[in-house]
Design a protein around this motif. Structure first.
Motif, PDB file in Angstrom:
ATOM      1  N   TYR A 153       9.640  19.252   8.247  1.00  0.00           N
ATOM      2  CA  TYR A 153       9.139  18.236   9.196  1.00  0.00           C
ATOM      3  C   TYR A 153       7.712  18.612   9.589  1.00  0.00           C
ATOM      4  N   GLU A 154       6.786  17.706   9.342  1.00  0.00           N
ATOM      5  CA  GLU A 154       5.382  17.933   9.669  1.00  0.00           C
ATOM      6  C   GLU A 154       4.973  17.049  10.848  1.00  0.00           C
ATOM      7  N   LEU A 155       4.299  17.645  11.830  1.00  0.00           N
ATOM      8  CA  LEU A 155       3.773  16.871  12.971  1.00  0.00           C
ATOM      9  C   LEU A 155       2.465  16.190  12.563  1.00  0.00           C
ATOM     10  N   LEU A 156       2.579  15.310  11.577  1.00  0.00           N
ATOM     11  CA  LEU A 156       1.420  14.629  11.009  1.00  0.00           C
ATOM     12  C   LEU A 156       1.718  13.144  10.879  1.00  0.00           C
ATOM     13  N   GLY A 157       0.664  12.346  10.748  1.00  0.00           N
ATOM     14  CA  GLY A 157       0.810  10.912  10.594  1.00  0.00           C
ATOM     15  C   GLY A 157       0.469  10.458   9.191  1.00  0.00           C
ATOM     16  N   VAL A 158       0.548   9.154   8.962  1.00  0.00           N
ATOM     17  CA  VAL A 158       0.287   8.601   7.629  1.00  0.00           C
ATOM     18  C   VAL A 158      -1.137   8.905   7.175  1.00  0.00           C
ATOM     19  N   GLU A 159      -2.068   9.006   8.110  1.00  0.00           N
ATOM     20  CA  GLU A 159      -3.454   9.282   7.748  1.00  0.00           C
ATOM     21  C   GLU A 159      -3.636  10.673   7.159  1.00  0.00           C
ATOM     22  N   ASP A 160      -2.654  11.548   7.352  1.00  0.00           N
ATOM     23  CA  ASP A 160      -2.741  12.914   6.838  1.00  0.00           C
ATOM     24  C   ASP A 160      -2.179  13.049   5.423  1.00  0.00           C
ATOM     25  N   LEU A 161      -1.477  12.036   4.948  1.00  0.00           N
ATOM     26  CA  LEU A 161      -0.815  12.150   3.653  1.00  0.00           C
ATOM     27  C   LEU A 161      -1.776  12.366   2.479  1.00  0.00           C
ATOM     28  N   PRO A 162      -2.893  11.603   2.373  1.00  0.00           N
ATOM     29  CA  PRO A 162      -3.751  11.770   1.189  1.00  0.00           C
ATOM     30  C   PRO A 162      -4.285  13.194   1.015  1.00  0.00           C
ATOM     31  N   ASN A 163      -4.427  13.948   2.101  1.00  0.00           N
ATOM     32  CA  ASN A 163      -4.946  15.314   2.019  1.00  0.00           C
ATOM     33  C   ASN A 163      -3.854  16.374   2.119  1.00  0.00           C
ATOM     34  N   TYR A 164      -2.603  15.927   2.031  1.00  0.00           N
ATOM     35  CA  TYR A 164      -1.501  16.888   2.087  1.00  0.00           C
ATOM     36  C   TYR A 164      -1.518  17.741   0.819  1.00  0.00           C
ATOM     37  N   LYS A 165      -0.843  18.860   0.845  1.00  0.00           N
ATOM     38  CA  LYS A 165      -0.957  19.843  -0.237  1.00  0.00           C
ATOM     39  C   LYS A 165      -0.355  19.399  -1.560  1.00  0.00           C
ATOM     40  N   LEU A 183      -1.710   1.192   3.825  1.00  0.00           N
ATOM     41  CA  LEU A 183      -1.117   1.017   2.496  1.00  0.00           C
ATOM     42  C   LEU A 183      -1.914   1.776   1.435  1.00  0.00           C
ATOM     43  N   LYS A 184      -3.224   1.800   1.563  1.00  0.00           N
ATOM     44  CA  LYS A 184      -4.055   2.568   0.632  1.00  0.00           C
ATOM     45  C   LYS A 184      -3.754   4.063   0.750  1.00  0.00           C
ATOM     46  N   GLN A 185      -3.524   4.527   1.977  1.00  0.00           N
ATOM     47  CA  GLN A 185      -3.204   5.943   2.186  1.00  0.00           C
ATOM     48  C   GLN A 185      -1.865   6.297   1.543  1.00  0.00           C
ATOM     49  N   LEU A 186      -0.915   5.391   1.610  1.00  0.00           N
ATOM     50  CA  LEU A 186       0.365   5.621   0.938  1.00  0.00           C
ATOM     51  C   LEU A 186       0.171   5.682  -0.575  1.00  0.00           C
ATOM     52  N   LYS A 187      -0.603   4.761  -1.106  1.00  0.00           N
ATOM     53  CA  LYS A 187      -0.854   4.722  -2.559  1.00  0.00           C
ATOM     54  C   LYS A 187      -1.549   6.002  -3.023  1.00  0.00           C
ATOM     55  N   GLN A 188      -2.518   6.476  -2.251  1.00  0.00           N
ATOM     56  CA  GLN A 188      -3.250   7.687  -2.616  1.00  0.00           C
ATOM     57  C   GLN A 188      -2.365   8.927  -2.629  1.00  0.00           C
ATOM     58  N   SER A 189      -1.224   8.843  -1.972  1.00  0.00           N
ATOM     59  CA  SER A 189      -0.345  10.000  -1.809  1.00  0.00           C
ATOM     60  C   SER A 189       0.770  10.057  -2.843  1.00  0.00           C
ATOM     61  N   LEU A 190       0.777   9.118  -3.783  1.00  0.00           N
ATOM     62  CA  LEU A 190       1.831   9.047  -4.791  1.00  0.00           C
ATOM     63  C   LEU A 190       1.462   9.799  -6.062  1.00  0.00           C
ATOM     64  N   ASN A 191       2.476  10.374  -6.693  1.00  0.00           N
ATOM     65  CA  ASN A 191       2.332  10.853  -8.052  1.00  0.00           C
ATOM     66  C   ASN A 191       2.312   9.665  -9.009  1.00  0.00           C
ATOM     67  N   LYS A 192       2.000   9.917 -10.265  1.00  0.00           N
ATOM     68  CA  LYS A 192       2.020   8.862 -11.279  1.00  0.00           C
ATOM     69  C   LYS A 192       3.407   8.239 -11.318  1.00  0.00           C
ATOM     70  N   ASN A 193       3.461   6.934 -11.389  1.00  0.00           N
ATOM     71  CA  ASN A 193       4.714   6.166 -11.405  1.00  0.00           C
ATOM     72  C   ASN A 193       5.495   6.287 -10.095  1.00  0.00           C
ATOM     73  N   GLY A 194       4.784   6.647  -9.028  1.00  0.00           N
ATOM     74  CA  GLY A 194       5.440   6.770  -7.730  1.00  0.00           C
ATOM     75  C   GLY A 194       5.828   5.425  -7.136  1.00  0.00           C
ATOM     76  N   VAL A 195       6.719   5.487  -6.139  1.00  0.00           N
ATOM     77  CA  VAL A 195       7.280   4.284  -5.524  1.00  0.00           C
ATOM     78  C   VAL A 195       7.202   4.405  -4.010  1.00  0.00           C
ATOM     79  N   VAL A 196       6.938   3.280  -3.348  1.00  0.00           N
ATOM     80  CA  VAL A 196       6.990   3.207  -1.884  1.00  0.00           C
ATOM     81  C   VAL A 196       8.072   2.215  -1.492  1.00  0.00           C
ATOM     82  N   PHE A 197       8.953   2.646  -0.574  1.00  0.00           N
ATOM     83  CA  PHE A 197       9.899   1.731   0.061  1.00  0.00           C
ATOM     84  C   PHE A 197       9.380   1.443   1.459  1.00  0.00           C
ATOM     85  N   LEU A 198       9.159   0.158   1.730  1.00  0.00           N
ATOM     86  CA  LEU A 198       8.521  -0.252   2.983  1.00  0.00           C
ATOM     87  C   LEU A 198       9.392  -1.282   3.674  1.00  0.00           C
TER      88      LEU A 198
END
Length: 291
Positions: free
Chosen positions: A144-156, A178-193
């Motif tokens: 569990y990370e005390l982070l928000g969606v804006e932190d995802l693109p720079n996550y490890k 939505l762009k931040q979610l997309k930037q955080s995906l691996n190739k062929n990744g999926v988002v459930f929204l």
């Protein structure tokens, strides 16, 4: 004189310390997943667990059952999970993120599908403490990370699957999110929204004047075509509608575990199809996004 924020922090630190003591105690807990998250212990710490749980109200997601203690959360979260369940069985061996994870209820439920790793993101300390209490007994490997969606693109690392449930209408820039979610995906990744939506055939969004259902931090509620356009502008190529559902008092209701308003207070008392402000009452759409 202590400020309210300092007193709050001291209380949170105290609760965290109590949870850590429980975590270190060998309670021989047994963890199972049904509609509620079920945990059986040797009852040694039952009173202390109940006291901590009461201090951590409101419990929005759940329910949870710890021995004889039933945490009857505001949301019957298994209803939402069961809508998504047929579409998420392929998360086995996948790296999964739950953005806006609250107390981790959905992450605990996902364990039955054997993901490689689950990481929750939510900046709320209170919800993290709720998670810590449950996980002190369940003893899972969920992070569990005390982070928000804006932190995802720079996550490890990136993710194979991202769940983002009930978040987007709280963001003042939904396309950026939505762009931040997309930037955080691996190739062929999926988002459930999932999000609330308005019934309208046009490509538009409702912008509440002050509040929607007495909630001030709801900025935009799109039509289905409006949501599709947001997702396309963010770079998603596939937009699949999984389900549409009206929010009911069976799913969201007031309990002793929230001590505040719930759906019955958010609606027009004379017309349950309208919110307190006169807007359409909440409806939700569940979508699967691919790049």
């Amino acid at each position: 004189m202590k400020t309210k924020s300092l007193e709050k922090q001291m209380k949170q630190n105290h609760l965290y310390s109590l949870i850590q003591k429980i975590k270190k105690t060998n309670l021989n807990s047994k963890f199972s997943i049904t509609r509620s998250i079920n945990i059986k212990t040797n009852l040694k710490a039952e009173k202390q667990i109940q006291q901590i749980a009461m201090e951590l109200k409101p419990w929005r997601k759940g329910p949870f059952k710890i021995d004889n203690l039933f945490i009857d959360s505001e949301w019957q979260s298994f209803i939402k999970f069961n809508i998504l369940k047929p579409f998420i069985k392929d998360i086995k061996d996948k790296v999964v993120a739950d953005v806006g994870c609250n107390n981790g209820y959905y992450m605990f439920k996902m364990l039955e599908f054997n993901p490689k790793k689950i990481i929750g993101f939510d900046p709320s300390i209170k919800y993290k403490l709720q998670f810590e209490l449950i996980n002190a007994l369940a003893k899972t490997d969920i992070k569990y990370e005390l982070l928000g969606v804006e932190d995802l693109p720079n996550y490890k690392h990136k993710f194979d699957v991202i769940f983002c449930l009930g978040v987007i209408y709280h963001r003042s820039d939904p396309i950026k999110m939505l762009k931040q979610l997309k930037q955080s995906l691996n190739k062929n990744g999926v988002v459930f929204l999932d999000t609330m939506f308005i019934k309208d055939k046009r490509e538009i969004a409702l912008i509440p004047r002050k509040t929607y259902s007495r909630i001030s931090n709801i900025f935009f509620i799109p039509s289905i075509l409006g949501l599709r356009n947001w997702c396309e502008r963010a770079g998603f190529k596939e937009f699949e509608i999984l389900a549409i559902k009206k929010t009911t008092k069976r799913e969201q209701r007031k309990t002793e575990w929230i001590d505040s308003y719930s759906l019955e207070d958010f609606l027009d008392p004379d017309n349950q199809n309208l919110t307190y402000e006169g807007y359409e009452s909440p409806r939700r759409i569940y979508v699967k996004l691919k790049v």
